[in-house]
Motif scaffolding. Structure first.
Motif, mmCIF file in Angstrom:
data_model
loop_
_atom_site.group_PDB
_atom_site.id
_atom_site.type_symbol
_atom_site.label_atom_id
_atom_site.label_comp_id
_atom_site.label_asym_id
_atom_site.label_seq_id
_atom_site.Cartn_x
_atom_site.Cartn_y
_atom_site.Cartn_z
ATOM 1 N N CYS A 60 0.842 -1.202 0.000
ATOM 2 C CA CYS A 60 0.000 0.000 0.000
ATOM 3 C C CYS A 60 0.876 1.250 0.000
ATOM 4 O O CYS A 60 1.939 1.269 0.625
ATOM 5 C CB CYS A 60 -0.874 0.026 1.255
ATOM 6 N N PRO A 61 0.440 2.303 -0.655
ATOM 7 C CA PRO A 61 1.143 3.585 -0.543
ATOM 8 C C PRO A 61 1.197 4.016 0.924
ATOM 9 O O PRO A 61 0.254 3.750 1.684
ATOM 10 C CB PRO A 61 0.279 4.535 -1.376
ATOM 11 N N PRO A 62 2.266 4.657 1.342
ATOM 12 C CA PRO A 62 2.432 5.049 2.752
ATOM 13 C C PRO A 62 1.236 5.807 3.324
ATOM 14 O O PRO A 62 0.846 5.583 4.478
ATOM 15 C CB PRO A 62 3.688 5.926 2.721
ATOM 16 N N GLU A 63 0.647 6.670 2.516
ATOM 17 C CA GLU A 63 -0.462 7.484 3.014
ATOM 18 C C GLU A 63 -1.740 6.673 3.253
ATOM 19 O O GLU A 63 -2.681 7.144 3.895
ATOM 20 C CB GLU A 63 -0.763 8.640 2.052
ATOM 21 N N GLN A 64 -1.771 5.423 2.728
ATOM 22 C CA GLN A 64 -2.953 4.580 2.894
ATOM 23 C C GLN A 64 -2.780 3.501 3.961
ATOM 24 O O GLN A 64 -3.740 2.804 4.311
ATOM 25 C CB GLN A 64 -3.300 3.913 1.558
ATOM 26 N N LYS A 65 -1.574 3.358 4.483
ATOM 27 C CA LYS A 65 -1.287 2.222 5.363
ATOM 28 C C LYS A 65 -2.078 2.269 6.669
ATOM 29 O O LYS A 65 -2.568 1.234 7.141
ATOM 30 C CB LYS A 65 0.212 2.131 5.647
ATOM 31 N N LYS A 66 -2.205 3.432 7.256
ATOM 32 C CA LYS A 66 -2.932 3.534 8.520
ATOM 33 C C LYS A 66 -4.380 3.087 8.356
ATOM 34 O O LYS A 66 -4.903 2.299 9.154
ATOM 35 C CB LYS A 66 -2.863 4.958 9.055
ATOM 36 N N ALA A 67 -5.025 3.548 7.301
ATOM 37 C CA ALA A 67 -6.414 3.176 7.042
ATOM 38 C C ALA A 67 -6.530 1.697 6.695
ATOM 39 O O ALA A 67 -7.474 1.021 7.121
ATOM 40 C CB ALA A 67 -6.983 4.025 5.911
ATOM 41 N N GLN A 68 -5.561 1.192 5.932
ATOM 42 C CA GLN A 68 -5.584 -0.221 5.554
ATOM 43 C C GLN A 68 -5.404 -1.113 6.774
ATOM 44 O O GLN A 68 -6.078 -2.140 6.910
ATOM 45 C CB GLN A 68 -4.479 -0.498 4.530
ATOM 46 N N CYS A 69 -4.502 -0.727 7.654
ATOM 47 C CA CYS A 69 -4.285 -1.485 8.883
ATOM 48 C C CYS A 69 -5.563 -1.532 9.717
ATOM 49 O O CYS A 69 -5.960 -2.592 10.205
ATOM 50 C CB CYS A 69 -3.141 -0.866 9.680
ATOM 51 N N ALA A 70 -6.207 -0.402 9.866
ATOM 52 C CA ALA A 70 -7.451 -0.340 10.639
ATOM 53 C C ALA A 70 -8.534 -1.200 10.010
ATOM 54 O O ALA A 70 -9.305 -1.870 10.714
ATOM 55 C CB ALA A 70 -7.924 1.116 10.739
ATOM 56 N N SER A 71 -8.585 -1.218 8.675
ATOM 57 C CA SER A 71 -9.577 -2.022 7.970
ATOM 58 C C SER A 71 -9.341 -3.508 8.195
ATOM 59 O O SER A 71 -10.289 -4.273 8.440
ATOM 60 C CB SER A 71 -9.531 -1.706 6.469
ATOM 61 N N ILE A 72 -8.087 -3.924 8.114
ATOM 62 C CA ILE A 72 -7.761 -5.330 8.344
ATOM 63 C C ILE A 72 -8.157 -5.747 9.754
ATOM 64 O O ILE A 72 -8.807 -6.787 9.960
ATOM 65 C CB ILE A 72 -6.251 -5.581 8.115
ATOM 66 N N ILE A 73 -7.782 -4.957 10.733
ATOM 67 C CA ILE A 73 -8.080 -5.283 12.130
ATOM 68 C C ILE A 73 -9.583 -5.359 12.358
ATOM 69 O O ILE A 73 -10.083 -6.275 13.031
ATOM 70 C CB ILE A 73 -7.423 -4.255 13.069
ATOM 71 N N GLU A 74 -10.323 -4.425 11.769
ATOM 72 C CA GLU A 74 -11.784 -4.430 11.939
ATOM 73 C C GLU A 74 -12.405 -5.693 11.344
ATOM 74 O O GLU A 74 -13.239 -6.347 11.982
ATOM 75 C CB GLU A 74 -12.369 -3.175 11.279
ATOM 76 N N LYS A 75 -12.006 -6.034 10.127
ATOM 77 C CA LYS A 75 -12.565 -7.220 9.472
ATOM 78 C C LYS A 75 -12.208 -8.496 10.218
ATOM 79 O O LYS A 75 -13.045 -9.385 10.418
ATOM 80 C CB LYS A 75 -12.062 -7.303 8.031
ATOM 81 N N VAL A 76 -10.958 -8.586 10.631
ATOM 82 C CA VAL A 76 -10.485 -9.801 11.292
ATOM 83 C C VAL A 76 -11.177 -10.006 12.640
ATOM 84 O O VAL A 76 -11.584 -11.123 12.978
ATOM 85 C CB VAL A 76 -8.951 -9.736 11.468
ATOM 86 N N THR A 77 -11.320 -8.937 13.413
ATOM 87 C CA THR A 77 -11.873 -9.083 14.758
ATOM 88 C C THR A 77 -13.386 -9.206 14.785
ATOM 89 O O THR A 77 -13.952 -9.655 15.785
ATOM 90 C CB THR A 77 -11.446 -7.891 15.654
ATOM 91 N N THR A 78 -14.051 -8.830 13.694
ATOM 92 C CA THR A 78 -15.514 -8.928 13.670
ATOM 93 C C THR A 78 -16.020 -10.082 12.806
ATOM 94 O O THR A 78 -17.102 -10.616 13.065
ATOM 95 C CB THR A 78 -16.153 -7.619 13.162
ATOM 96 N N ARG A 79 -15.239 -10.484 11.802
ATOM 97 C CA ARG A 79 -15.731 -11.499 10.864
ATOM 98 C C ARG A 79 -15.019 -12.843 10.986
ATOM 99 O O ARG A 79 -15.649 -13.897 10.872
ATOM 100 C CB ARG A 79 -15.579 -10.985 9.427
ATOM 101 N N TYR A 80 -13.721 -12.828 11.235
ATOM 102 C CA TYR A 80 -12.949 -14.064 11.166
ATOM 103 C C TYR A 80 -12.596 -14.665 12.527
ATOM 104 O O TYR A 80 -12.948 -15.813 12.808
ATOM 105 C CB TYR A 80 -11.671 -13.830 10.346
ATOM 106 N N LEU A 81 -11.926 -13.918 13.381
ATOM 107 C CA LEU A 81 -11.506 -14.494 14.660
ATOM 108 C C LEU A 81 -12.677 -14.997 15.503
ATOM 109 O O LEU A 81 -12.545 -16.039 16.175
ATOM 110 C CB LEU A 81 -10.672 -13.481 15.451
#
Length: 223
Positions: free
Chosen positions: A112-133
């Motif tokens: 991901c471009p550096p400016e998008q990494k923070k948002a991408q990280c938050a998106s991954i954590i949200e999906k993982v903790t609500t849908r997968y784990l």
């Protein structure tokens, strides 16, 4: 004496890391050839080694295996990590494909471009903790067994411990709400073959850094 499986990929995690994990968990020693130049990659294509012009490539048992899921399925079957019957195999596949979904998200994150990494990280954590784990947490809570399917160590368990450790690199307390997964992590990390793979000097690769990302892009001619 059988030759060791030969793994060809970049010198980093990527799609090969789950394959390394599964071989290591099975107690299988392997050799690695790292792609350092685009010319090496193009030669593999020219020589007909890559069915779909993609790595990873695993050479073993007289086969040139490509496509990550196909390789993992072959290894799971070969090393008795695929359940005792078709029903268990289907369950293992479902759990393993869930963790592969997470892996796909994690694979894209370093690119991901550096400016998008923070948002991408938050998106991954949200999906993982609500849908997968929650799915894995519920499975352990419902059947009260040590492993996901049939109370036997399987491909699904290897994938799960791999992805848990990767997610903890993004958020160290990501298992805070999941006590069953915390207990599973402790059990899995004490399995002798996995414990060995987690030691310094093993073939396990570190998180991808900027030089790794740049090299992959150059070899694959990505913009």
């Amino acid at each position: 004496m059988c030759e060791k499986p030969k793994l060809t990929y970049f010198n980093g995690r990527g799609r090969m890391e789950s394959i390394r994990w599964l071989m290591a968990a099975s107690g299988v020693e392997f050799e690695e050839k790292f792609l350092e130049t685009r010319e090496q990659y193009l030669k593999l294509i020219k020589d007909g080694c890559l069915l779909f012009d993609q790595v990873p490539l695993v050479e073993m048992d007289g086969l040139k295996l490509v496509q990550t899921k196909a390789i993992l399925s072959y290894l799971a079957g070969k090393y008795n990590l695929y359940g005792k019957d078709l029903k268990e195999r289907a369950q293992i596949d479902m759990y393993a494909e869930g963790t592969l979904d997470i892996t796909s998200m994690m694979l894209m994150y370093p690119f991901c471009p550096p400016e998008q990494k923070k948002a991408q990280c938050a998106s991954i954590i949200e999906k993982v903790t609500t849908r997968y784990l929650p799915v894995y947490e519920k499975a352990f809570k419902q059947h009260g067994q040590e492993f996901l399917v049939g109370n036997c160590f399987s491909w699904a368990d290897v994938q799960l411990i791999e992805i848990i450790l990767m997610l903890e690199e993004l958020k160290c307390d990501i298992l805070a709400q999941f006590p069953q997964l915390q207990a599973f992590k402790a059990r899995a990390c004490n399995i002798p073959t996995i414990k060995k793979f987690l030691q310094p000097g093993s073939p396990r690769k570190p998180p991808p850094d900027e030089p790794y990302v740049a090299k992959v892009k150059k070899i694959l001619a990505l913009n």
